[in-house]
Design a protein around this motif. Structure first.
Motif: not given
Length: 191
Positions: A14-20
């Motif tokens: 599971f990859i959390h992509v931080n858009t900020s």
């Protein structure tokens, strides 16, 4: 390793992509082996989405493992044999020189020994370069295994380079054979 001891590798991450964050920022991506990423993304200071991905890395299949072992074993064998061929060439050329002591210069036997020295030299060169082409074929096999089972970074860090040709060893051994052949022919003619 027994089945009871074998560890199961996760088939998904599971990859959390931080858009900020910028793409090259160390906090842009976080990889989780379980669904903890969903909890992570709910934190107030985290922005972004969680993406579920399959793990692409796999263990080497038995037939690939056998091909890898075969290539390594053959490379070791062929490299040793190149030196053996050179040593045996020198021994045969020395034997031809010793035989030449029984003949006088300009006789048929002496000329036959000179011709034999050149035949030995040519055959040795052909064998050395045949081994070199086999070495390159096995190195190409290793290169494919390295590309399929190691990342580019791992190959660099581990020094896994099967693409270099390393022909200089064959060139040095070939030079030694040529020099030994020429010297033997000269020495036989002088005797």
């Amino acid at each position: 390793m027994g089945q009871a001891q074998a560890e199961e590798r996760p088939t998904k991450v599971f990859i959390h992509v931080n858009t900020s964050k910028q793409v090259d920022d160390k906090d842009h991506l976080k990889v989780f082996a379980n669904e903890h990423a969903k909890e992570w993304s709910k934190k107030p200071d985290q922005e972004g989405v969680v993406v579920e991905c399959e793990v692409m890395a796999s263990e080497m299949k038995p037939h690939v493992s056998q091909a890898y072992k075969d290539a390594c074993d053959n490379l070791i064998y062929l490299k040793k044999e190149q030196f053996q061929v050179t040593n045996y060439t020198w021994l045969v050329l020395a034997a031809l020189y010793i035989l030449s002591r029984k003949f006088t210069a300009g006789t048929v036997g002496n000329d036959l020994l000179i011709g034999s020295a050149f035949v030995v030299g040519i055959v040795s060169l052909l064998v050395l370069w045949d081994f070199q082409s086999s070495i390159e074929r096995f190195r190409n096999r290793l290169a494919h295994v390295y590309e399929d089972y190691f990342t580019k970074g791992e190959c660099e860090r581990l020094g896994l380079d099967a693409k270099s040709k390393h022909r200089y060893i064959s060139a040095i051994l070939s030079f030694a054979v040529v020099v030994a052949t020429a010297f033997t022919a000269w020495a036989v003619r002088q005797s």
